[in-house]
Design an enzyme around this catalytic site. Structure first.
Site, PDB file in Angstrom:
ATOM      1  N   GLU A 247      26.130  28.162  46.110  1.00 35.43           N
ATOM      2  CA  GLU A 247      27.330  27.670  47.585  1.00 35.43           C
ATOM      3  C   GLU A 247      28.660  27.608  47.376  1.00 35.43           C
ATOM      4  O   GLU A 247      29.233  26.923  46.874  1.00 35.43           O
ATOM      5  CB  GLU A 247      26.399  26.271  47.231  1.00 35.43           C
TER       6      GLU A 247
ATOM      7  N   GLU B 173      14.023  28.035  47.458  1.00 34.03           N
ATOM      8  CA  GLU B 173      13.978  26.085  47.230  1.00 34.03           C
ATOM      9  C   GLU B 173      13.495  25.482  48.289  1.00 34.03           C
ATOM     10  O   GLU B 173      14.006  24.302  48.592  1.00 34.03           O
ATOM     11  CB  GLU B 173      15.232  25.313  47.223  1.00 34.03           C
TER      12      GLU B 173
HETATM   13  C1  XIL Z   1      19.248  19.060  43.035  1.00 34.98           C
HETATM   14  C2  XIL Z   1      17.696  18.276  42.332  1.00 34.98           C
HETATM   15  O1  XIL Z   1      17.019  19.049  42.746  1.00 34.98           O
HETATM   16  C3  XIL Z   1      18.383  17.248  41.899  1.00 34.98           C
HETATM   17  O2  XIL Z   1      17.081  16.551  40.709  1.00 34.98           O
HETATM   18  C4  XIL Z   1      19.375  16.622  41.190  1.00 34.98           C
HETATM   19  O3  XIL Z   1      19.919  15.442  41.321  1.00 34.98           O
HETATM   20  C5  XIL Z   1      20.358  17.483  42.022  1.00 34.98           C
HETATM   21  O4  XIL Z   1      20.695  18.844  42.278  1.00 34.98           O
HETATM   22  N1  XIL Z   1      20.408  22.901  45.802  1.00 34.98           N
HETATM   23  C6  XIL Z   1      20.742  23.192  44.651  1.00 34.98           C
HETATM   24  C7  XIL Z   1      20.068  22.645  44.106  1.00 34.98           C
HETATM   25  O5  XIL Z   1      20.628  24.750  44.731  1.00 34.98           O
HETATM   26  O6  XIL Z   1      20.392  22.626  42.382  1.00 34.98           O
HETATM   27  C8  XIL Z   1      19.648  21.544  43.816  1.00 34.98           C
HETATM   28  O7  XIL Z   1      19.163  20.632  42.944  1.00 34.98           O
HETATM   29  C9  XIL Z   1      18.876  20.931  45.427  1.00 34.98           C
HETATM   30  C10 XIL Z   1      20.318  21.476  45.968  1.00 34.98           C
END
Ligand code: XIL
Length: 384
Positions: free
Chosen positions: A165, A270
Site C-alpha cells: 500500500e 486478499e
Molecule cells: C487486516 C487483518 O485482517 C486484521 O486482523 C488486522 O486487524 C488489520 O489488518 N490490507 C492488508 C491486510 O494488507 O494486512 C489487512 O489485514 C487488510 C487490508
C-alpha cells in the site's frame, strides 16, 4: 419401515440401468469438492490464516484449510508489530508456527508484509526521545528487519509482499513515515534487502483499489521504476477487498491486463466480498478507517437472506470468470480468511457487525458462493 434410497441415488441407479450397467455396488458419496483440486492447473488458491488455525487451537479451521487450499498467507503473524514489537526485540513464536503449518501441508507459503505504514510500531520511526530518526537510521532498521525476517525463513517462505500500500488514491506515493524519512527510494531499498536475504524468493508489490484509474496508474509507474532500477519484482498483488457492486468486473479485467503487460505475475491476494451496507464513502481497504455502529449498518445479524446469498454467489462467479479468463497471467487467488466467522470484515470499518464475505459459513460449511466458484472452474477447465 421400508428404506427408500435417497432421490439422487435412485436417479443414479435408474441412469445405470438405462445405460445397461448392472453393477450393483453402492455408489460412494462424492468427496466434497475442493477449491485446490477444481482450480489445479489454473492458479494456486490460498487463504489468509490466523493464529487459531496454525496453532492447532481451531482444528476444524485447520482441517478446512488443509482440505481446500494449496497456499497460505499469515493474516497478522508476519507484520512488523507481531514480529518485531520493540527495538532489538523479535518474537518469532507465532511466525514459526505459521511457516511450519504451511510446510506440513505442502503449501505455497506467503510472507505478509515487510514494509507498511500500518501495524508498524512507532518506535521504528523514532529515537528514544520520540523525535523522527534520520534517513540513515531508518534505512539501517529496515535492512536489519528484512534481513532478519526474510533470512530466517529463507527457502521456506516462497513469496513475500515486500511493500504494501505505498500508493495513495491519487496515484502519488502515500505520505507515510517511510516516504518522509527515507525518501522515494524506500521501495527500491526494501526489494533489494529482501533479494539479498533470499535470492530465490518471489518478491511482490501489494495494494488495494487498483481498479481506480489514478491509483492504478501510480502503481504501474512505481513498478516500472522498480523494474528500471533492476529490482526483481516478481509480481503485483491486487488485494480485491470487494463489494457486491464494486469494482465492476470490466475494471478488474483491465487491471489484471495492465499489470500483466509489465511482464510480472498478477495475484489476487486478499479476496473477500462485503455484503453489508456501505459505512464509509471510500472503496478499498484502508485499515485505519472507522465508522460508528448503527443498526441499519448491520441488517442481518442472524442469517443472510437467500436473495443476498444468491447475489453473493453470482458475484463470486463473475469474479472467478475474470480470474479464469486471465489464468495464464494470474498465478494465485487468495481469500482473506477462511470462514465468515473469522473475517476481518465483521469489524471493519464498523466493529461488531455480522458480515458474510467468504465461501464458508460460520460453521465452516460451503455456501452457494463456493458452488459457484467450483462451477466456474468446471466450466473453464477444458482450457487448463
Ligand atoms: C487486516 C487483518 O485482517 C486484521 O486482523 C488486522 O486487524 C488489520 O489488518 N490490507 C492488508 C491486510 O494488507 O494486512 C489487512 O489485514 C487488510 C487490508
Amino acid at each position: 419401515m421400508t428404506r427408500r434410497p435417497p432421490v439422487a441415488a435412485a436417479c443414479l441407479a435408474a441412469l445405470a440401468a438405462a445405460a445397461g450397467c448392472t453393477h450393483r455396488a453402492a455408489v460412494p458419496a462424492p468427496a466434497p469438492a475442493s477449491l485446490a483440486a477444481a482450480l489445479r492447473g489454473a492458479f494456486l488458491v490460498g487463504a489468509a490464516v490466523n493464529e487459531g488455525v496454525f496453532s492447532g487451537r481451531d482444528t476444524a479451521g485447520a482441517a478446512l484449510v488443509a482440505a481446500q487450499f494449496n497456499s497460505v498467507t499469515p493474516e497478522n503473524a508476519l507484520k512488523w508489530e507481531s514480529l518485531h514489537p520493540g527495538r532489538g526485540r523479535y518474537d518469532f513464536a507465532a511466525a514459526d508456527r505459521y511457516v511450519a503449518f504451511g510446510e506440513r501441508h505442502g503449501m505455497f507459503v506467503v510472507g505478509h508484509t515487510l514494509v507498511w505504514h500500518n501495524q508498524t510500531p512507532s518506535w521504528v520511526f523514532e529515537d528514544t526521545t520520540g523525535h523522527p530518526v534520520s534517513r540513515d537510521t531508518l534505512v539501517a532498521r529496515l535492512r536489519d528487519h528484512i534481513l532478519t525476517v526474510v533470512g530466517r525463513y529463507r527457502g521456506r517462505v516462497a513469496g513475500w509482499d515486500v511493500v504494501n500500500e505505498a500508493v495513495a488514491d491519487d496515484g502519488s506515493l502515500r505520505r507515510t513515515p517511510w516516504l518522509s524519512i527515507v525518501g522515494e527510494d524506500y521501495p527500491v531499498l526494501a526489494f533489494r534487502f529482501a533479494h539479498e536475504a533470499d535470492p530465490a524468493a518471489q518478491l511482490y508489490y501489494n495494494d488495494y483499489s487498483l481498479e481506480n484509474a489514478p491509483k492504478r496508474a501510480g502503481a504501474i509507474a512505481l513498478v516500472r521504476r522498480l523494474l528500471a532500477a533492476g529490482v526483481p519484482v516478481a509480481g503485483v498483488g491486487l488485494q480485491e477487498h470487494d463489494r457486491l457492486d464494486w469494482p465492476a468486473a470490466a475494471d478488474v479485467d483491465t487491471t489484471i491486463a495492465a499489470f500483466a503487460a509489465l511482464g510480472v505475475k498478477v495475484m489476487v491476494t486478499e479476496l473477500d466480498v462485503d455484503v453489508l451496507p456501505r459505512a464509509v464513502r471510500q472503496t478499498g481497504a484502508d485499515v485505519t478507517l472507522a465508522a460508528a455502529a448503527r443498526p441499519e449498518l448491520n441488517p442481518w445479524p442472524a442469517a443472510l437472506p437467500d436473495s443476498v446469498q444468491q447475489q453473493l454467489a453470482r458475484r463470486y462467479a463473475e469474479l472467478f470468470g475474470v480470474f479464469l479468463r486471465h489464468r495464464g497471467q494470474v498465478s494465485r487467488v487468495t481469500f482473506w480468511g477462511v470462514t465468515d466467522r473469522d473475517s476481518w470484515k465483521n469489524d471493519w470499518p464498523v466493529r461488531g457487525r455480522t458480515n458474510y464475505p467468504l465461501l464458508f459459513d460460520r460453521e465452516g460449511r460451503p455456501k452457494p458462493a463456493f458452488d459457484a466458484v467450483i462451477a466456474a472452474a468446471d466450466a473453464a477447465r477444458p482450457g487448463f
